[in-house]
Design a protein around this motif. Structure first.
Motif, PDB file in Angstrom:
ATOM      1  N   ARG A   1      -3.045   5.361 -10.085  1.00  0.00           N
ATOM      2  CA  ARG A   1      -3.263   4.360  -9.028  1.00  0.00           C
ATOM      3  C   ARG A   1      -1.961   3.636  -8.682  1.00  0.00           C
ATOM      4  N   ARG A   2      -1.069   3.512  -9.643  1.00  0.00           N
ATOM      5  CA  ARG A   2       0.185   2.785  -9.410  1.00  0.00           C
ATOM      6  C   ARG A   2       1.081   3.478  -8.387  1.00  0.00           C
ATOM      7  N   VAL A   3       0.925   4.778  -8.252  1.00  0.00           N
ATOM      8  CA  VAL A   3       1.807   5.538  -7.365  1.00  0.00           C
ATOM      9  C   VAL A   3       1.338   5.471  -5.915  1.00  0.00           C
ATOM     10  N   ARG A   4       0.110   5.038  -5.685  1.00  0.00           N
ATOM     11  CA  ARG A   4      -0.430   5.035  -4.326  1.00  0.00           C
ATOM     12  C   ARG A   4       0.417   4.179  -3.372  1.00  0.00           C
ATOM     13  N   ARG A   5       0.864   3.016  -3.839  1.00  0.00           N
ATOM     14  CA  ARG A   5       1.651   2.147  -2.953  1.00  0.00           C
ATOM     15  C   ARG A   5       2.994   2.781  -2.581  1.00  0.00           C
ATOM     16  N   PRO A   6       3.779   3.325  -3.531  1.00  0.00           N
ATOM     17  CA  PRO A   6       5.023   4.002  -3.124  1.00  0.00           C
ATOM     18  C   PRO A   6       4.776   5.192  -2.192  1.00  0.00           C
ATOM     19  N   LEU A   7       3.671   5.924  -2.406  1.00  0.00           N
ATOM     20  CA  LEU A   7       3.375   7.053  -1.535  1.00  0.00           C
ATOM     21  C   LEU A   7       3.127   6.600  -0.097  1.00  0.00           C
ATOM     22  N   ALA A   8       2.618   5.377   0.069  1.00  0.00           N
ATOM     23  CA  ALA A   8       2.343   4.854   1.414  1.00  0.00           C
ATOM     24  C   ALA A   8       3.613   4.726   2.242  1.00  0.00           C
ATOM     25  N   TRP A   9       4.768   4.649   1.584  1.00  0.00           N
ATOM     26  CA  TRP A   9       6.025   4.551   2.325  1.00  0.00           C
ATOM     27  C   TRP A   9       6.274   5.785   3.189  1.00  0.00           C
ATOM     28  N   PHE A  10       5.678   6.925   2.804  1.00  0.00           N
ATOM     29  CA  PHE A  10       5.923   8.167   3.533  1.00  0.00           C
ATOM     30  C   PHE A  10       4.956   8.378   4.696  1.00  0.00           C
ATOM     31  N   VAL A  11       3.972   7.486   4.846  1.00  0.00           N
ATOM     32  CA  VAL A  11       2.956   7.653   5.887  1.00  0.00           C
ATOM     33  C   VAL A  11       3.557   7.740   7.295  1.00  0.00           C
ATOM     34  N   PRO A  12       4.480   6.827   7.705  1.00  0.00           N
ATOM     35  CA  PRO A  12       5.045   6.930   9.057  1.00  0.00           C
ATOM     36  C   PRO A  12       5.700   8.281   9.333  1.00  0.00           C
ATOM     37  N   LEU A  13       6.438   8.801   8.341  1.00  0.00           N
ATOM     38  CA  LEU A  13       7.089  10.096   8.525  1.00  0.00           C
ATOM     39  C   LEU A  13       6.053  11.205   8.678  1.00  0.00           C
ATOM     40  N   LEU A  14       5.018  11.175   7.848  1.00  0.00           N
ATOM     41  CA  LEU A  14       3.982  12.207   7.910  1.00  0.00           C
ATOM     42  C   LEU A  14       3.221  12.145   9.233  1.00  0.00           C
ATOM     43  N   ARG A  15       3.055  10.939   9.774  1.00  0.00           N
ATOM     44  CA  ARG A  15       2.404  10.817  11.076  1.00  0.00           C
ATOM     45  C   ARG A  15       3.248  11.440  12.174  1.00  0.00           C
TER      46      ARG A  15
END
Length: 327
Positions: A171-185
Motif C-alpha cells: 500500500r505504501r507504494v501506491r502514492r509514488p506510483l501516482a506520480w506516473f499517472v499524467p505520463l500514462l494518460r
C-alpha cells in the motif's frame, strides 16, 4: 512506427543468434544426433509438459473465482491449450497470455481488468516460483558448476522479482506510483494499466489463496524443469538434473523475450552458451534446445486440433443456416 521497430528488433535478435549458431555447430553432426534421439526420453518430456496443463489450469481457475468469475475447468483447459498454439505464431509466451485474456474477456464482458489480472498474476507467480528455484539452483551451483555470468544474472532476477512483488502488493507504494499517472494518460495507457494494477493489488487480501496457488506453482515448476533434462538426455547430454535447476529458470525467462517468434534461435543459442560452460559440445547442446522446441510444438498440437474442430463445426453451422434461409 512501433510495428517497424518490433520487426527490426525481431530480425536483429534472430539474425545475431542464428549467426552465433552457424559459427558454433556442425549441421551434419547435429542432424545425426537429432535423428538418433531417444524417443522414450522425448515422450517423457512431452508427457510432463502436457500433464501439468490441468493443475496449471486449476490454479488459474482459483484466481478467477476469487474475483467472482466462474468458468468450468474444461473450458479453461481448452483456453490453455489454444494459448500454446497462439504462442507458436505470436511473440513467445506473452502471445499465449494475450490469447487467454482475449478469449476469457469475451465470455465475461466488462471484466477485462480482473481477467487480465488473473492471467498476469498467474504468470507472475510462475516467474516467482521459477526464480525461487533459481535461488536454490544458485546455491547448488556455487562451487560446483562454472556457468559464469549466468549465476549473477539469475541472482539479479531474483532480487528484481522481490522488488516487483513489493511494488504490486504494498500500500505504501501506491502514492509514488501516482506520480506516473499524467505520463500514462498522455500515452493513453493509464486506464488499462490501472485496471490491471488494481486487479493484481486486490489479491493482497487473499493471502491464503496466494499461498495455495504459489505452492502448487512451485511444485509444477519443479516438475517442468525435468522436461528440459529429459530433452537433454534424449540427445546424449549426460548431466544430472541439478544444473538444469540453474538453467531452467533462465530458459523460461529467455522464452519471454518479446522480439522473437516462439524463441526461435534465441532458445537454441542459450542452450549452446549455457551448456557449453558445463563442457557439453555445441552440437549436443543445440540438439537439446531444438528438441525442447519440438516438445513445445507438441504441446501446441491439442490447441491446433481444437481450433480446427471448432472452425469446421462453425462452418457447418453457417452452411446449415444458409440452407434454411436463416440470417
Amino acid at each position: 512506427m512501433r510495428r517497424a521497430i518490433r520487426i527490426g528488433a525481431t530480425l536483429l535478435v534472430t539474425g545475431l543468434c542464428t549467426a552465433y549458431l552457424v559459427w558454433k555447430i556442425d549441421v551434419g553432426r547435429t542432424a545425426h544426433i537429432l535423428a538418433n534421439a531417444n524417443v522414450g526420453y522425448f515422450l517423457a518430456a512431452v508427457a510432463i509438459m502436457v500433464g501439468t496443463v490441468w493443475p496449471m489450469t486449476w490454479r488459474w481457475q482459483q484466481l478467477l473465482q476469487a474475483k467472482r468469475i466462474h468458468e468450468k475447468l474444461r473450458w479453461l483447459v481448452r483456453a490453455y491449450f489454444v494459448s500454446y498454439t497462439a504462442g507458436q505464431v505470436l511473440p513467445t509466451s506473452v502471445g499465449g497470455d494475450a490469447s487467454r485474456i482475449y478469449e476469457t474477456s469475451r465470455r465475461h464482458p466488462g471484466r477485462g481488468g480482473p481477467v487480465a489480472a488473473s492471467v498476469l498474476l498467474e504468470r507472475a507467480l510462475g516467474g516467482a516460483a521459477t526464480l525461487f528455484l533459481a535461488a536454490i539452483g544458485f546455491a547448488l551451483a556455487v562451487g560446483h558448476y562454472d556457468v559464469g555470468a549466468y549465476l549473477w544474472v539469475e541472482l539479479a532476477f531474483v532480487v528484481a522479482t522481490i522488488v516487483l512483488g513489493f511494488v504490486l502488493f504494498s500500500r505504501r507504494v501506491r502514492r509514488p506510483l501516482a506520480w506516473f499517472v499524467p505520463l500514462l494518460r498522455k500515452l493513453r495507457v493509464e486506464r488499462p494499466l490501472r485496471a490491471v494494477y488494481e486487479g493484481l493489488h486486490s489479491y493482497r487480501n487473499d493471502a491464503g489463496l496466494l499461498f495455495r496457488v504459489g505452492t502448487v506453482t512451485l511444485l509444477l515448476q519443479t516438475i517442468r524443469v525435468l522436461s528440459i533434462w529429459f530433452a537433454g538426455k534424449a540427445v546424449g547430454v549426460d548431466l544430472s538434473p541439478r544444473p538444469y535447476y540453474v538453467m531452467g529458470p533462465l530458459l523460461f525467462l529467455v522464452m519471454l523475450v518479446p522480439f522473437t517468434i516462439n524463441g526461435l534461435a534465441v532458445r537454441e543459442s542459450f542452450f549452446v552458451s549455457f551448456l557449453g560452460n558445463l563442457h557439453v559440445g555445441a552440437d549436443e547442446a543445440f540438439a537439446a534446445g531444438f528438441l525442447f522446441f519440438v516438445v513445445t510444438v507438441a504441446l501446441s498440437l491439442p490447441g491446433a486440433v481444437i481450433l480446427a474442430w471448432e472452425g469446421l463445426r462453425g462452418g457447418a453451422r453457417t452452411r446449415a443456416r444458409i440452407a434454411d434461409g436463416s440470417p
